[in-house]
Design a protein around this motif. Structure first.
Motif, PDB file in Angstrom:
ATOM      1  N   SER A  54       0.810  -1.220   0.000  1.00  0.00           N
ATOM      2  CA  SER A  54       0.000   0.000   0.000  1.00  0.00           C
ATOM      3  C   SER A  54       0.838   1.262   0.000  1.00  0.00           C
ATOM      4  CB  SER A  54      -0.927   0.002   1.226  1.00  0.00           C
ATOM      5  OG  SER A  54      -0.157  -0.102   2.407  1.00  0.00           O
ATOM      6  N   GLY A  55       2.172   1.087   0.021  1.00  0.00           N
ATOM      7  CA  GLY A  55       3.069   2.239   0.119  1.00  0.00           C
ATOM      8  C   GLY A  55       3.335   2.563   1.573  1.00  0.00           C
ATOM      9  N   GLY A  56       4.269   3.415   1.834  1.00  0.00           N
ATOM     10  CA  GLY A  56       4.520   3.822   3.210  1.00  0.00           C
ATOM     11  C   GLY A  56       5.734   3.139   3.791  1.00  0.00           C
ATOM     12  N   ASP A  57       5.497   2.086   4.583  1.00  0.00           N
ATOM     13  CA  ASP A  57       6.592   1.431   5.300  1.00  0.00           C
ATOM     14  C   ASP A  57       7.660   0.934   4.350  1.00  0.00           C
ATOM     15  OD1 ASP A  57       4.502  -0.301   7.761  1.00  0.00           O
ATOM     16  OD2 ASP A  57       4.922   1.812   7.396  1.00  0.00           O
ATOM     17  N   THR A  58       8.910   1.245   4.668  1.00  0.00           N
ATOM     18  CA  THR A  58      10.046   0.732   3.910  1.00  0.00           C
ATOM     19  C   THR A  58      11.095   0.210   4.878  1.00  0.00           C
ATOM     20  OG1 THR A  58      11.119   2.907   3.845  1.00  0.00           O
ATOM     21  CG2 THR A  58       9.722   2.323   1.965  1.00  0.00           C
ATOM     22  N   ALA A  59      11.991  -0.614   4.345  1.00  0.00           N
ATOM     23  CA  ALA A  59      13.110  -1.125   5.131  1.00  0.00           C
ATOM     24  C   ALA A  59      14.280  -1.349   4.193  1.00  0.00           C
ATOM     25  CB  ALA A  59      12.735  -2.431   5.829  1.00  0.00           C
ATOM     26  N   TYR A  60      15.491  -1.178   4.723  1.00  0.00           N
ATOM     27  CA  TYR A  60      16.701  -1.310   3.925  1.00  0.00           C
ATOM     28  C   TYR A  60      17.763  -2.083   4.688  1.00  0.00           C
ATOM     29  CZ  TYR A  60      14.715   2.463   1.121  1.00  0.00           C
ATOM     30  OH  TYR A  60      13.890   3.223   0.333  1.00  0.00           O
ATOM     31  N   ALA A  61      18.587  -2.797   3.957  1.00  0.00           N
ATOM     32  CA  ALA A  61      19.790  -3.369   4.542  1.00  0.00           C
ATOM     33  C   ALA A  61      20.742  -2.230   4.888  1.00  0.00           C
ATOM     34  CB  ALA A  61      20.446  -4.330   3.557  1.00  0.00           C
ATOM     35  N   ASP A  62      21.513  -2.429   5.926  1.00  0.00           N
ATOM     36  CA  ASP A  62      22.453  -1.382   6.351  1.00  0.00           C
ATOM     37  C   ASP A  62      23.414  -0.998   5.233  1.00  0.00           C
ATOM     38  OD1 ASP A  62      22.831  -2.610   9.771  1.00  0.00           O
ATOM     39  OD2 ASP A  62      21.307  -1.326   8.847  1.00  0.00           O
ATOM     40  N   SER A  63      23.776  -1.973   4.410  1.00  0.00           N
ATOM     41  CA  SER A  63      24.787  -1.742   3.381  1.00  0.00           C
ATOM     42  C   SER A  63      24.305  -0.832   2.257  1.00  0.00           C
ATOM     43  CB  SER A  63      25.244  -3.079   2.789  1.00  0.00           C
ATOM     44  OG  SER A  63      24.140  -3.767   2.229  1.00  0.00           O
ATOM     45  N   VAL A  64      22.985  -0.635   2.149  1.00  0.00           N
ATOM     46  CA  VAL A  64      22.462   0.174   1.046  1.00  0.00           C
ATOM     47  C   VAL A  64      21.683   1.395   1.529  1.00  0.00           C
ATOM     48  CG1 VAL A  64      22.294  -1.910  -0.373  1.00  0.00           C
ATOM     49  CG2 VAL A  64      20.240  -1.029   0.755  1.00  0.00           C
ATOM     50  N   ARG A  65      21.438   1.463   2.815  1.00  0.00           N
ATOM     51  CA  ARG A  65      20.658   2.597   3.335  1.00  0.00           C
ATOM     52  C   ARG A  65      21.355   3.893   2.976  1.00  0.00           C
ATOM     53  NH1 ARG A  65      20.161   0.847   8.166  1.00  0.00           N
ATOM     54  NH2 ARG A  65      18.156  -0.164   7.820  1.00  0.00           N
ATOM     55  N   ASP A  66      20.601   4.872   2.610  1.00  0.00           N
ATOM     56  CA  ASP A  66      21.070   6.210   2.202  1.00  0.00           C
ATOM     57  C   ASP A  66      21.631   6.242   0.785  1.00  0.00           C
ATOM     58  OD1 ASP A  66      22.386   6.761   5.529  1.00  0.00           O
ATOM     59  OD2 ASP A  66      20.397   7.205   4.721  1.00  0.00           O
ATOM     60  N   ARG A  67      21.722   5.089   0.117  1.00  0.00           N
ATOM     61  CA  ARG A  67      22.143   5.046  -1.291  1.00  0.00           C
ATOM     62  C   ARG A  67      21.031   4.530  -2.201  1.00  0.00           C
ATOM     63  NH1 ARG A  67      26.030   1.710  -2.920  1.00  0.00           N
ATOM     64  NH2 ARG A  67      25.678   0.172  -1.248  1.00  0.00           N
ATOM     65  N   PHE A  68      20.233   3.612  -1.698  1.00  0.00           N
ATOM     66  CA  PHE A  68      19.162   2.998  -2.484  1.00  0.00           C
ATOM     67  C   PHE A  68      17.819   3.497  -1.980  1.00  0.00           C
ATOM     68  CE2 PHE A  68      21.408  -1.263  -3.748  1.00  0.00           C
ATOM     69  CZ  PHE A  68      22.495  -0.541  -4.210  1.00  0.00           C
ATOM     70  N   THR A  69      16.862   3.595  -2.902  1.00  0.00           N
ATOM     71  CA  THR A  69      15.503   3.988  -2.537  1.00  0.00           C
ATOM     72  C   THR A  69      14.518   3.057  -3.220  1.00  0.00           C
ATOM     73  OG1 THR A  69      16.169   6.311  -2.354  1.00  0.00           O
ATOM     74  CG2 THR A  69      13.806   5.837  -2.518  1.00  0.00           C
ATOM     75  N   ILE A  70      13.632   2.461  -2.431  1.00  0.00           N
ATOM     76  CA  ILE A  70      12.595   1.597  -2.976  1.00  0.00           C
ATOM     77  C   ILE A  70      11.292   2.391  -3.055  1.00  0.00           C
ATOM     78  CG2 ILE A  70      11.927   0.627  -0.728  1.00  0.00           C
ATOM     79  CD1 ILE A  70      11.490  -2.068  -2.189  1.00  0.00           C
ATOM     80  N   SER A  71      10.541   2.161  -4.134  1.00  0.00           N
ATOM     81  CA  SER A  71       9.251   2.822  -4.276  1.00  0.00           C
ATOM     82  C   SER A  71       8.292   1.864  -4.966  1.00  0.00           C
ATOM     83  CB  SER A  71       9.385   4.124  -5.065  1.00  0.00           C
ATOM     84  OG  SER A  71       9.913   3.884  -6.357  1.00  0.00           O
TER      85      SER A  71
END
Length: 124
Positions: A54-71
């Motif tokens: 539904s959009g909203g909540d996201t989560a990232y691996a530490d190794s990609v956080r601040d470089r990758f964006t999921i949408s």
């Protein structure tokens, strides 16, 4: 039967950007989670990012956080991964994943379906 079709992989130099896309067939998954995993040669498949259907909540691996964006485009039932400042260690086959129903944390995605994978290669 659900099908996930990825596109957008390729070869890029370190520091560059790529966007990979995944289209899911036929259904909406507003109560599910879509995500990306990757597998490098000789390594196990690892979680990269996830987003609620539904959009909203996201989560990232530490190794990609601040470089990758999921949408996600919930109408088209497509998920995207924008990858910036790519590093050689990001080289892997990237897999789209879908868990059709999840109420808990998106980071705990347990896929019911997988895409065929798309190769991302980052040269140094």
């Amino acid at each position: 039967q659900v099908q996930l079709v990825e596109s957008g992989g390729g070869l890029v130099q370190a520091g560059g950007s790529l966007r990979v896309s995944c289209a899911a067939s036929g259904r909406t998954f507003s109560r599910g989670v879509m995500g990306w995993f990757r597998q490098a040669p000789g390594k196990e498949r690892e979680f990269v990012a996830a987003i609620r259907g539904s959009g909203g909540d996201t989560a990232y691996a530490d190794s990609v956080r601040d470089r990758f964006t999921i949408s996600i485009d919930s109408i088209k039932v497509a998920v995207y991964l924008q990858m910036n400042n790519l590093k050689p260690e990001d080289t892997a086959v990237y897999y789209c994943a879908l868990e059709t129903f999840r109420l808990g944390a998106v980071a705990s995605i347990r896929p019911d379906y997988w895409g065929q994978g798309t190769q991302v290669t980052v040269s140094s």
